[in-house]
Design an enzyme around this catalytic site. Structure first.
Site, PDB file in Angstrom:
ATOM      1  N   ARG A 160       0.819  -1.223   0.000  1.00  0.00           N
ATOM      2  CA  ARG A 160       0.000   0.000   0.000  1.00  0.00           C
ATOM      3  C   ARG A 160       0.854   1.276   0.000  1.00  0.00           C
ATOM      4  NH1 ARG A 160      -3.230  -3.349  -1.058  1.00  0.00           N
ATOM      5  NH2 ARG A 160      -5.352  -3.567  -0.277  1.00  0.00           N
ATOM      6  N   SER A 236     -11.311  -0.811   2.418  1.00  0.00           N
ATOM      7  CA  SER A 236     -10.655  -1.028   3.715  1.00  0.00           C
ATOM      8  C   SER A 236     -10.317   0.321   4.320  1.00  0.00           C
ATOM      9  CB  SER A 236      -9.353  -1.805   3.529  1.00  0.00           C
ATOM     10  OG  SER A 236      -9.592  -3.071   2.975  1.00  0.00           O
ATOM     11  N   GLU A 334      -6.204   3.871   5.794  1.00  0.00           N
ATOM     12  CA  GLU A 334      -5.775   3.768   4.395  1.00  0.00           C
ATOM     13  C   GLU A 334      -6.229   4.965   3.552  1.00  0.00           C
ATOM     14  OE1 GLU A 334      -5.750  -0.200   2.193  1.00  0.00           O
ATOM     15  OE2 GLU A 334      -7.163   0.946   1.000  1.00  0.00           O
TER      16      GLU A 334
END
Ligand code: EPU
Length: 339
Positions: A160, A236, A334
């Site tokens: 990520r 998420s 995130e």
């Protein structure tokens, strides 16, 4: 190119949250991007490049500068090399590749957002990450106003993460991404959910795998279906934390049940954040005012209808405090915060 004033941003996000942009424009070409940068500079305004709005949480006060919607379009193919403009819809590009029998991104089907966002947070799911197929990224350097080409190794990819959301955050606007795919390549069936799905079929095609990923995502509310309340989210909300082996052993010793985990690089251990949330008392369908947790996946915080960014922050803070006090792990959100 038009510069609009006071444009509500909520409709441009999958969360459906956020106040207005003081200024708003859409860029269809790289020249438009340069014009917009000039517009913002001459008025001393901050600039925010907006892609698909699927990984964003916009503040209730909105954004005081110029929001630039990146709408550059085009897919070019030279044998196995695909060069795709940043504003193309990601899932449409996955279908484009799969229909032409090119492998490498079939597990990334059904992810909302645009192509330009994929290298920034190194989008990944069901056993693939875009870093495995990205050849290079073209981006405008906002300091020099030159377009630069970053080879894969220069992007600093990890889970990520890339230089574009870490060390060089805010310094570039991605305008196109080049991917190398494999013609007639085998689909990747590595992730547990996919293996289970195909346990009785010998050699599923690329299309069957990408369809299966969309089906699995849909069952978790992670495939955007208009009107589905579990989809008013940014996917998420927390990254899966990566802890040291010692920290994992300590956590495993404190819990009476098996703590799910995956091995990460250098002996570190990745623990599913969704599991940590559930153990800390945050179950599917949990509600705190207008903010809540998806009824199908614990890691997606949702707007239950009339949530403000402040409601989502209140739930985020409650979750991070509880998970930290129980496990000693500080969860990292995130989505990108705007404004
Ligand atoms: N789990 C729960 N409750 C749930 C869901 C999951 O306890 O409601 C636990 C289970 O132990 C399960 C584990 O979490 O085995 C993993 O769940 P899942 O396979 O759904 O994956 P995830 O780790 O929660 C990650 C990505 C997703 C990606 C999936 C599939 C992150 C932060 N999220 O989720 O990406 O689609 O894997 O590869 O890495 C996103 O980034 O927005 C996103 C949706």
């Amino acid at each position: 190119m038009q510069f609009l004033e006071h444009v509500p941003l909520a409709p441009y996000t999958t969360f459906k949250i956020g106040g207005p942009a003081r200024w708003f424009a859409e860029a269809a070409t790289e020249a438009d991007i340069l014009k917009a940068v000039e517009f913002a500079r001459s008025r001393n305004l901050p600039l925010f490049p907006l892609g698909g709005g699927s990984n964003l949480l916009v503040a209730d006060a909105g954004f005081p500068g110029l929001v630039l919607h990146i709408a550059l379009k085009g897919i070019e193919q030279e044998k196995e090399i695909f060069t795709v403009s940043a504003g193309e819809n990601w899932d449409c590009f996955v279908s484009h590749a799969v229909e032409r029998d090119f492998a490498g991104i079939e597990c990334l089907a059904g992810i909302p957002g645009t192509v330009g966002g994929t290298p920034i947070q190194n989008v990944g799911a069901y056993g693939q990450e875009v870093s495995e197929t990205v050849v290079s990224v073209r981006a405008l350097n906002l300091a020099t106003l030159e377009f630069e080409e970053f080879a894969n190794a220069a992007c600093g990819f990890s889970y990520r993460r890339s230089i574009f959301n870490s060390t060089e955050r805010g310094k570039y606007i991605v305008t196109r991404v080049t991917y190398a795919l494999r013609e007639s390549g085998q689909p990747k069936i590595a992730y547990a959910d996919l293996k289970r799905h195909f346990q009785n079929s010998a050699t599923p095609s690329l299309r069957e795998v990408s369809d299966a990923v969309r089906t699995i995502r849909r069952s978790k509310g992670m495939y955007i279906v208009a009107g589905d309340p579990d989809c008013r989210s940014a996917g998420s909300f927390f990254k899966n934390p990566i802890v040291s082996a010692e920290q994992y052993v300590r956590i495993a010793a404190q819990e009476e049940i098996e703590v799910p985990h995956y091995m990460a690089a250098d002996g570190a251990v990745k623990i599913p954040a969704a599991w940590l949330l559930e153990r800390a008392g945050f179950h599917k369908g949990y509600a705190l005012g207008e903010a809540g947790i998806s009824t199908r996946h614990t890691l997606a915080l949702v707007n239950r209808g009339a949530a403000k960014a402040a409601d989502i922050f209140a739930l985020r803070d409650r979750i991070t405090a509880e998970v930290e006090s129980r496990f000693g792990i500080r969860l990292d959100p995130e989505p990108v915060l705007v404004g």
